[in-house]
Scaffold this motif. Structure first.
Motif, mmCIF file in Angstrom:
data_model
loop_
_atom_site.group_PDB
_atom_site.id
_atom_site.type_symbol
_atom_site.label_atom_id
_atom_site.label_comp_id
_atom_site.label_asym_id
_atom_site.label_seq_id
_atom_site.Cartn_x
_atom_site.Cartn_y
_atom_site.Cartn_z
ATOM 1 N N LEU A 73 0.826 -1.207 0.000
ATOM 2 C CA LEU A 73 0.000 0.000 0.000
ATOM 3 C C LEU A 73 0.861 1.257 0.000
ATOM 4 C CD1 LEU A 73 -2.892 -1.033 2.425
ATOM 5 C CD2 LEU A 73 -2.821 -1.116 -0.083
ATOM 6 N N GLN A 78 -1.051 4.668 -1.108
ATOM 7 C CA GLN A 78 -2.160 4.756 -0.166
ATOM 8 C C GLN A 78 -1.689 4.992 1.261
ATOM 9 O OE1 GLN A 78 -5.019 1.676 -0.792
ATOM 10 N NE2 GLN A 78 -6.541 2.573 0.570
ATOM 11 N N VAL A 198 -3.259 -4.809 -6.026
ATOM 12 C CA VAL A 198 -3.311 -3.382 -5.686
ATOM 13 C C VAL A 198 -2.718 -2.519 -6.800
ATOM 14 C CG1 VAL A 198 -3.384 -3.799 -3.206
ATOM 15 C CG2 VAL A 198 -1.152 -3.470 -4.315
ATOM 16 N N PRO A 374 -4.757 -6.986 1.015
ATOM 17 C CA PRO A 374 -5.591 -6.042 0.277
ATOM 18 C C PRO A 374 -5.805 -6.523 -1.156
ATOM 19 C CG PRO A 374 -3.388 -5.146 0.577
ATOM 20 C CD PRO A 374 -3.459 -6.407 1.385
ATOM 21 N N SER A 377 -8.037 -0.900 -3.099
ATOM 22 C CA SER A 377 -7.807 0.195 -2.154
ATOM 23 C C SER A 377 -8.879 0.257 -1.088
ATOM 24 C CB SER A 377 -7.760 1.528 -2.903
ATOM 25 O OG SER A 377 -8.980 1.739 -3.600
#
Length: 430
Positions: A73, A78, A198, A374, A377
């Motif tokens: 991430l 993010q 991701v 993940p 998002s």
């Protein structure tokens, strides 16, 4: 396996059912721990927390540790990189771990010493027990390979930020992101598939626009090509398989059995068993092996010659019993992950304390690895695996009823992922 069961298992950060008896000694025994990742930090902390009078020194080259957990991430922007930086101040101030910042350059098993290269020269540390937890090293791919051009980002930190920069540079180009996955075993089994998801989500949300001949806009999405040397998805096959085929099917292509023969980092191309591919960003994750100090000490003795064989009751090397090998460098067949490393570290700490008390190790240790992955998002899935010592084979066997993955990704899982990560961070470094 449902979500409630998973949360119970993922909260089970302590591997030992009965705590060892604290040591009381006129001259405290000395334990040197090499490597300050999840395995090294956890064993250092719990030797002090459970062990009483044990002198623990942690040797780590960096001033802090970059966690691979949540690092994907950071790649997509993010999270800031500071979110995965873990310091050693609590280990020192709260638990009394002595830290030496430097690189372990040699072990003398006969003299029971470790030589450490520091900013001021070579420091020699004596030990009664030595724990090696150096993580992974890479097996350099054939060809013109340069990690500064085709980053792996499989050791978090500067490589993570380099890949982030390259990924953001793809926006507006409609280019191709190539991700290569090595044959198992490697660090963090679900990690490459998580990264593919991701990255695809990032690119899908940033559809590029170019102008046609008449000035009208048209969309040109970037694409993701996953070249997996394994015959199938290694971890969370249901969640990742669905994500690849459905959520990202229009921009992501997954190719199993794609073994990498060579890499040309300058040309950003890879030669594989399925042909040659060139991309805008080439994220090469090389095959892996135990950290260098394990090889230098002659402990990489599994059949592949890549990992250290250990006794799972104590993580003592089968070559030199008063040297223990933990985390990604050991070869017990358990997953190489941060959570599993911390579980192994507690078994090891318990065994070392028992040994100093003249006792045998726990005859039936159990370990657990749980993680959230993940998928985009906003949503995540999870995976859990537990292992139990089998006295007949003297190995760690997977507990099938405690092995499973989420039935599908959810926003709630995404939210819980950060609590899970913070619990692991605090358990090892807090």
């Amino acid at each position: 396996m449902n979500r409630r069961d998973f949360l119970k298992l993922s909260a089970l950060l302590s591997a030992c059912g009965i705590l060892p008896k604290p040591l009381r000694a006129a001259v405290p025994p000395r334990v040197v721990v090499v490597g300050g990742g999840f395995a090294g930090a956890t064993v250092a902390k719990y030797l002090r927390l459970w062990g009483g009078a044990i002198d623990v020194t942690l040797v780590e080259e960096g001033a802090s540790h970059y966690a691979c957990i949540l690092s994907n991430l950071v790649v997509t922007g993010q999270l800031p990189v500071d979110r995965i930086v873990l310091g050693y101040q609590h280990l020192e101030a709260t638990h009394g771990v002595r830290r030496v910042q430097g690189r372990a350059v040699g072990v003398d098993p006969g003299a029971h010493t470790v030589s450490v290269e520091t900013a001021s020269g070579i420091t020699v540390l004596p030990y009664d027990r030595l724990v090696l937890a150096p993580g992974i090293d890479f097996i350099t791919p054939n060809g013109n390979y340069n990690a500064e051009r085709t980053p792996h980002a499989w050791k978090a930190g500067p490589q993570t930020l380099l890949l982030k920069s390259q990924l953001s540079g793809m926006v507006g180009t409609g280019g191709l992101y190539i991700l290569t996955i090595p044959k198992a075993p490697y660090r963090c089994p679900p990690g490459p598939y998580e990264r593919a998801c991701v990255v695809a989500d990032y690119l899908q949300r940033r559809v590029t626009s170019t102008k046609g001949k008449k000035g009208k806009g048209r969309t040109t999405p970037a694409r993701v090509l996953v070249l997996d040397a394994n015959p199938a998805i290694v971890a969370e096959p249901v969640s990742f398989g669905r994500a690849f085929a459905e959520r990202y099917g229009s921009i992501l292509e997954y190719r199993p059995n794609a073994e990498i023969y060579s890499v040309d980092s300058t040309a950003r191309s890879v030669v594989t068993s399925q042909g040659t591919f060139q991309g805008s960003v080439v994220n090469v994750i090389p095959s892996q092996k135990a950290g260098k100090i394990v090889f230098d000490t002659g402990l990489a003795n599994d059949p592949s010659g890549r990992w250290a064989l250990v006794n799972p009751l104590s993580y003592a090397s089968t070559q030199i019993p008063d040297i223990h090998v933990l985390g990604d460098s050991q070869g017990t067949g358990q997953p190489k992950s941060g959570h599993m490393a911390s579980a192994e570290a507690k078994v090891c700490a318990d065994a070392i304390i028992r040994a100093f008390n003249g006792l045998d190790p726990d005859p039936a240790p159990a370990t657990n690895s749980a993680c959230y992955s993940p998928i985009s998002s906003t949503v995540a899935s999870w995976l859990t695996a537990s292992y139990r010592y089998d006295s007949a084979s003297r190995t760690m066997k997977r507990v099938e009823e405690a092995f499973g993955e989420a039935t599908g990704p959810s926003a709630e899982n995404f939210h819980e992922m950060f609590h899970w990560a913070d619990n692991i961070f605090a358990d090892s470094f807090g």
